[in-house]
Motif scaffolding. Structure first.
Motif, short mmCIF file in Angstrom:
data_model
loop_
_atom_site.label_atom_id
_atom_site.label_comp_id
_atom_site.label_asym_id
_atom_site.label_seq_id
_atom_site.Cartn_x
_atom_site.Cartn_y
_atom_site.Cartn_z
N ARG A 4 27.64 1.16 17.29
CA ARG A 4 28.90 0.82 17.95
C ARG A 4 29.99 0.45 16.94
O ARG A 4 31.16 0.40 17.29
N ARG A 63 29.61 -8.06 25.58
CA ARG A 63 30.01 -6.72 25.12
C ARG A 63 31.43 -6.39 25.60
O ARG A 63 32.19 -5.73 24.89
N TRP A 65 34.53 -5.26 23.09
CA TRP A 65 35.35 -4.06 23.21
C TRP A 65 36.79 -4.38 23.58
O TRP A 65 37.71 -3.69 23.15
N VAL A 87 35.05 3.30 27.06
CA VAL A 87 33.72 3.34 26.44
C VAL A 87 32.74 3.91 27.46
O VAL A 87 32.98 3.84 28.67
N ALA A 97 27.60 1.41 26.52
CA ALA A 97 28.19 0.48 25.56
C ALA A 97 28.29 -0.93 26.14
O ALA A 97 28.33 -1.91 25.39
N ASP A 117 35.47 5.17 17.03
CA ASP A 117 35.11 5.99 18.19
C ASP A 117 36.26 6.90 18.61
O ASP A 117 37.35 6.88 18.03
N THR A 124 24.44 -0.90 21.58
CA THR A 124 24.23 0.43 21.02
C THR A 124 24.18 0.35 19.50
O THR A 124 24.92 -0.41 18.87
#
Length: 414
Positions: free
Chosen positions: A73, A9, A13, A61, A65, A77, A70
C-alpha cells in the motif's frame, strides 16, 4: 475480514489523499464527529456495505485496501499518478502562463527547499510521497516562472525544470512511460528558458531515459550525445555540477544503445558495440570529477554510479555473468555510500544478472538485500515485480519459501 482496522485504514487513506475530516465527512454525507468516531473505532464493528462502497469511491481505493493491510500500500497508486497527470494538464502549466490565484508566487528559496525535500525522498526510495509533493510543486514552480521577472524568473525556470525531471522519474519508476515522456519534454523546454547549461544537460539526460523507455532508443542515444557535444564547453566551466551531468548524458546514451543492442533492430550489433565506448567516456568524466559520491544535481555521479550503469548495460544485453563480475568489483563502502534508490537499483539489476547466469538462489537473496536497502524499489516497481514472477516460474530451489514470502509482500500471488 478485519473489521477492527477499517477505521484506521480509512484514516490512513484520507490523510494520504490530503483530505480533512470535515471534507471527508462532507463527501460521505456525514459530520466531522461521525468521521472521528468511525476512524477511532467506535462505528466500525460491522460497517454497512453502503458505507464501505461510498468510502472506496471517495478515497479512490479498492475495497481490499480498507478491509486488509495490503502488502504494497506504500506504493504510488493510480489515483496519485492521476493527480500528477492532472497537474501537468492544467491550462497554466501546459501553457506556462499565470493562473488566477491572486497570491504572490512563493519565494525561490521556499520552492527550492520543497524541491530538495521531494528529490531527497525519491533518492531515499520513498516514491509514494511524490504523489503528494509533485503536483503542488508543478503548480507553484510554474506560477513562479510565469510571474517573476529577470534573474528570479530564470531561477524559477530552473526549479520548474528540476520538478518536471522528478515527475519524469516517477513515471519511469511506475512504468508510466507516457507520463515520463511528456514530463521529460517539458523539462527540456523549461531548462532552455533557464539559460543554465547544467539544468539543460540534467533535463536532457532525463528525457533520454524517457525516450528510451518509450521505444525511441535510437533517437534517445542521438539526443544525449548531441546534448553532450553542444553543452560540454559550458559544462566544463561549471565545475563538479557540469562534469556530473555531462557524465550522466553518456551513461544514458549507453543504456539507450544497449536497448537497441538487445532488440532485433537492423543496427543492433553496431549499437551493442558502441556501449563500452560510451561507458568509457562516462568513466573519463568520473575520473575528472575525482571525488566519488558527491551527488551533484541529484545525479549520484561518480566512479561507483558509472559502474552501476555498466552492470545495467550488461543485464540489458543479457550478459548476466559479466554483470555479476562488474558488481563484485564495486567496493562495499562505495556501494553503501550511494543513495538508497541507487543501491536498490543496483541490487535489482544484479538479481536480474544472476538470473541470467542461472544463479537463481543468489538472485532471490539479492532481491531480499534490495528490499532491505530500498523497499519500494522492489515492492512497487513493475520491472522488479516482473522479475519476482519470472523467478517463481523458473524455480529457485531452496530459496522458494523466501521468494514466495517476497511475492506476497509485493502484492503478488505467493
Amino acid at each position: 475480514m478485519d473489521n477492527r482496522g477499517i477505521g484506521r485504514r480509512v484514516a490512513y487513506w484520507r490523510t494520504r489523499r490530503k483530505m480533512t475530516q470535515e471534507d471527508f465527512g462532507a463527501l460521505m454525507g456525514q459530520s466531522r464527529r461521525w468521521v472521528q468516531d468511525f476512524e477511532g473505532g467506535k462505528r466500525q464493528t460491522d460497517p454497512a456495505l453502503s458505507v464501505l462502497e461510498r468510502a472506496i469511491a471517495v478515497l479512490q481505493v479498492p475495497l481490499e485496501a480498507l478491509l486488509y493491510d495490503t502488502p504494497n500500500r506504500e506504493c504510488l497508486d493510480t489515483a496519485e499518478l492521476d493527480t500528477i497527470r492532472a497537474a501537468l494538464q492544467r491550462h497554466d502549466v501546459l501553457t506556462g502562463t499565470a493562473d488566477n490565484d491572486p497570491t504572490e508566487p512563493l519565494p525561490l528559496d521556499t520552492l527550492h527547499r520543497r524541491l530538495v525535500h521531494a528529490r531527497t525522498a525519491f533518492q531515499s526510495g520513498h516514491f509514494a510521497s511524490l504523489g503528494r509533493l509533485v503536483p503542488e510543486l508543478l503548480i507553484d514552480t510554474n506560477r513562479a516562472a510565469a510571474r517573476h521577472q529577470g534573474d528570479t524568473r530564470l531561477g524559477a525556470f530552473r526549479l520548474l525544470s528540476l520538478t518536471l525531471e522528478l515527475t519524469e522519474a516517477a513515471g519511469i519508476k511506475y512504468g508510466d512511460h507516457d507520463l515520463a515522456l511528456i514530463s521529460g519534454h517539458r523539462a527540456v523546454a523549461a531548462a532552455e528558458r533557464s539559460h543554465d547549461p547544467v539544468i539543460m544537460a540534467s533535463a536532457a539526460r532525463h528525457l533520454t531515459d524517457a525516450m528510451t523507455m518509450h521505444g525511441q532508443a535510437e533517437a534517445a542515444a542521438a539526443f544525449a550525445v548531441a546534448a553532450a557535444a553542444r553543452l560540454e564547453p559550458e559544462l566544463r566551466a561549471c565545475g563538479a555540477d557540469g562534469l556530473s551531468v555531462l557524465g550522466m548524458l553518456y551513461l544514458k546514451a549507453a543504456m539507450a544503445e544497449a536497448v537497441i543492442g538487445a532488440s532485433d533492430d537492423r543496427r543492433a550489433a553496431t549499437a551493442a558495440r558502441s556501449v563500452p565506448g560510451l561507458l568509457d567516456q562516462a568513466d573519463e568524466h568520473a575520473e575528472e570529477l575525482g571525488t566519488d559520491g558527491l551527488n551533484r544535481v541529484w545525479t549520484a555521479f561518480g566512479k561507483t554510479n558509472a559502474r552501476l550503469y555498466r552492470v545495467a548495460a550488461h543485464v540489458q544485453l543479457s550478459e548476466g555473468a559479466d554483470a555479476v563480475s562488474v558488481a563484485a568489483d564495486i567496493p562495499a563502502p562505495a556501494r553503501a555510500a550511494l543513495p538508497k534508490e541507487r543501491r536498490g537499483h543496483l541490487l535489482t539489476d544484479l538479481a536480474r544478472g544472476l538470473t541470467q547466469a542461472g544463479q537463481r538462489t543468489e538472485a532471490v537473496d539479492t532481491l531480499l538485500d534490495a528490499e532491505r536497502a530500498a523497499e519500494e524499489e522492489v515492492r512497487c516497481r513493475p520491472r522488479t515485480r516482473q522479475l519476482v514472477e519470472d523467478l517463481l516460474l523458473l524455480g529457485v530451489g531452496s530459496a522458494e519459501g523466501r521468494l514466495r514470502a517476497l511475492a506476497v509482500r509485493c502484492g503478488l500471488p505467493g
